[in-house]
Write an enzyme that holds these catalytic residues in place. Structure first.
Site, PDB file in Angstrom:
ATOM      1  N   GLU A 172       2.541  10.389   3.819  1.00 10.29           N
ATOM      2  CA  GLU A 172       2.462   9.558   5.008  1.00 10.29           C
ATOM      3  C   GLU A 172       3.564   9.400   5.858  1.00 10.29           C
ATOM      4  O   GLU A 172       4.164   8.409   6.326  1.00 10.29           O
ATOM      5  CB  GLU A 172       1.996   8.345   4.843  1.00 10.29           C
ATOM      6  CG  GLU A 172       0.578   8.113   4.386  1.00 10.29           C
ATOM      7  CD  GLU A 172      -0.179   6.542   3.886  1.00 10.29           C
ATOM      8  OE1 GLU A 172       0.415   5.810   4.062  1.00 10.29           O
ATOM      9  OE2 GLU A 172      -1.349   6.837   3.578  1.00 10.29           O
ATOM     10  N   GLU A 291      -5.877  10.596  -0.126  1.00 11.77           N
ATOM     11  CA  GLU A 291      -6.049   9.172  -0.578  1.00 11.77           C
ATOM     12  C   GLU A 291      -7.296   8.741   0.311  1.00 11.77           C
ATOM     13  O   GLU A 291      -7.445   8.860   1.358  1.00 11.77           O
ATOM     14  CB  GLU A 291      -4.790   8.449  -0.070  1.00 11.77           C
ATOM     15  CG  GLU A 291      -3.742   8.472  -0.957  1.00 11.77           C
ATOM     16  CD  GLU A 291      -2.377   7.554  -0.578  1.00 11.77           C
ATOM     17  OE1 GLU A 291      -2.760   6.471  -0.013  1.00 11.77           O
ATOM     18  OE2 GLU A 291      -1.347   8.138  -0.613  1.00 11.77           O
TER      19      GLU A 291
HETATM   20  O1  AHR Z   1      -2.696   3.835  -2.148  1.00 10.93           O
HETATM   21  C1  AHR Z   1      -1.877   2.671  -1.309  1.00 10.93           C
HETATM   22  C2  AHR Z   1      -0.773   3.212  -0.406  1.00 10.93           C
HETATM   23  O2  AHR Z   1      -1.865   3.767   0.771  1.00 10.93           O
HETATM   24  C3  AHR Z   1       0.035   4.513  -0.697  1.00 10.93           C
HETATM   25  O3  AHR Z   1       1.089   3.970  -1.307  1.00 10.93           O
HETATM   26  C4  AHR Z   1       0.036   4.893   0.700  1.00 10.93           C
HETATM   27  O4  AHR Z   1       0.414   6.517   0.653  1.00 10.93           O
HETATM   28  C5  AHR Z   1      -0.978   4.429   1.593  1.00 10.93           C
HETATM   29  O5  AHR Z   1      -0.602   3.798   2.517  1.00 10.93           O
END
Ligand code: AHR
Length: 502
Positions: A172, A291
């Site tokens: 990210e 994610e």
């Molecule tokens: O999964 C929780 C968080 O969400 C992770 O650390 C990050 O990559 C995202 O913002």
């Protein structure tokens, strides 16, 4: 309400990469400590890993697990997690304002992954660190021996390299919250140089570059264009993330959100093609949706607690307790990935244990399945094969995120090896049954059908330590075969798997 769906043997989307059912484990809250690792737990193995959790992960059948972050990775020194445990430093984790004991590092995670039947997908720190730390880590993990880092791994007890195939170039990096956040041009340059160094070591590795953290980011989708223009020839996947929320408690709007997910994938697919065209390249870059999940139940209160606490080790954090409504959402998200299997080769549920996770544990006590475990488990087990281009005819509704949201969300998979056709269907209507007519064409004779249903009268129903089976799948009766067509009744607000043997 009636719906007619036709599956035709010649109309397919793509072969599904099994890594569509990947997962994610970050050094965050109790994911690692008291999640997978708890020396002294009644089920702990000699290496401190919880056997009860390993059994649940094995059952989930997740082929890859991304590690060690997440936001955590952007200030992580991987070297802190190797060597004798008593010598490892405790560090402050800036992402979650906690203390990291480093009692679990790459060796422990690798052992756990092997026991859990999953392959490692590793992320390197391109936030506080850069190319040099990344290339050393790759050498430590993947080189057989005869070099500084590989010999150190051997000295630390692991002779054979782990041969990890899949590497994430940071996490990210578009997010201002990220330690070492960069502009698209800065990150693109660093990612490209890091990728070149990793490729110089082993050109067969698969590399994932950071795309947008979500589709509401102000820099989306220009971020993707800039980063891909810098890195296109060196990388294999662009990473996307998305979390789903229902603060308004509006089920119709909530269950329409995967339409945004679909558009997000479509748009980034278009950007990939744009850069590919601009570069006159024949290389195909795919999406790693590494994610995704529902994340809102505890989000605001967690943010407040985090600001107030004093660097605790493995605190309760992001422990969303999922409900039956989230089962429907997770089902729709997975269906979107199946329907986009041509673009999305990898997807990781975020996360795996305790932290916005399908598996919960109690320190010293039980481990159990959250509600969302079940749709993931069903898709992971039965959603392998070829994704089908279905013709769907069903009434729809209008929502903020899309004008025509079909009440029936459905994806279909043909598995030639097992001779099965499997459909995952969510009824997004809370009042009416859907009388579903599923026509199969040119697949051969329909021999039998099984209908598995997840249904609860209360959208808020949860699984807890004391009631871990409140929401779970059961066999449903009543599916009828009429020639090569199957008729099934799909109850209001429900998740179904309809599995046809040919
Ligand atoms: O999964 C929780 C968080 O969400 C992770 O650390 C990050 O990559 C995202 O913002």
């Amino acid at each position: 309400m009636d719906a007619r769906v036709t599956a035709h043997a010649r109309y397919s989307i793509a072969d599904i990469d099994k890594r569509l059912y990947g997962s994610f484990l970050e050094h965050l809250g109790r994911a690692v400590y008291t999640g997978i690792y708890e020396p002294g737990h009644p089920t702990a193995l000699p290496n401190g890993m919880r056997r009860d959790v390993i059994d649940l992960v094995r059952d989930l059948d997740t082929p890859i697990c991304r590690y060690p972050g997440g936001n955590f990775v952007s200030a992580y020194n991987w070297e802190d997690g190797i060597g004798p445990k008593e010598d490892r430093p405790t560090r402050l984790d800036l992402a979650w304002r906690t203390a990291e004991s480093n009692q679990v590092g790459i060796h422990e995670f690798a052992e756990w992954a092997e026991a859990a039947g999953t392959e490692m997908m590793l992320a390197v720190n391109l936030g506080s660190r850069g190319l040099d730390a990344a290339r050393n880590f790759v050498e430590y993990v993947n080189h057989p021996g005869g070099s500084h880092w590989s010999d150190l791994r051997r000295k630390n007890g692991r002779t054979d390299p782990w041969n990890v195939k899949l590497w994430c170039l940071g996490n990210e990096m578009d997010g201002p919250w990220q330690v070492g956040h960069k502009s698209a041009a800065e990150y693109g340059h660093l990612a490209n140089e890091t990728a070149k160094a990793i490729r110089a070591f082993d050109d067969s590795l698969e590399l994932v570059v950071c795309g947008s953290s979500h589709s509401e980011m102000p820099t989306y989708p220009q971020w993707e264009a800039t980063v891909l223009e810098e890195t296109y020839d060196q990388i294999d996947y662009i990473s996307l993330h998305m979390y789903f929320e229902n603060y308004e408690k509006n089920t119709a709007e909530y269950l329409a959100l995967p339409e945004k997910l679909d558009r997000y994938i479509g748009t980034v697919g278009g950007v990939i093609d744009f850069v590919k065209g601009k570069k006159r390249s024949k290389r195909d870059v795919k999406i790693s949706f590494d994610e995704w999940n529902v994340w809102y139940h505890e989000r605001k209160s967690d943010a407040k607690r985090m600001k107030e606490w004093d660097w605790p080790h493995a605190p309760v954090l992001l422990e969303d307790i999922y409900n039956f409504e989230d089962v429907l959402q997770v089902g729709c998200i997975l269906n979107t990935f199946i329907r986009r299997a041509d673009r999305v080769r990898i997807a990781c549920i975020a996360q795996l244990v305790n932290v916005i996770a399908p598996i919960m544990t109690e320190p010293g006590g039980a481990a159990w399945r959250q509600t969302i475990y079940h749709p993931f488990h069903i898709a992971s087990r039965y959603g392998r094969g070829t994704a089908l281009q279905l013709d769907v005819d069903c009434p729809h509704y209008t929502a903020d995120s899309a004008d025509r949201v079909s009440y029936l969300d459905i994806a279909g998979v043909h598995d030639g090896d097992t001779g099965t056709l499997t459909f995952f269907a969510i009824n997004r209507n809370g009042q009416e049954n859907i009388d579903l007519k599923l026509a199969t064409e040119h697949f051969g004779t329909v021999k039998s059908v099984e209908h598995t249903l997840i249904k609860h009268d209360d959208l808020e129903a949860k699984n807890t330590r004391d009631n871990p089976e409140n929401v779970k799948p059961r066999k449903a009766e009543g599916a009828i075969i009429e020639g090569n067509t199957v008729r099934v009744s799909v109850p209001p607000y429900s998740y179904s798997m309809i599995r046809i043997t040919l």
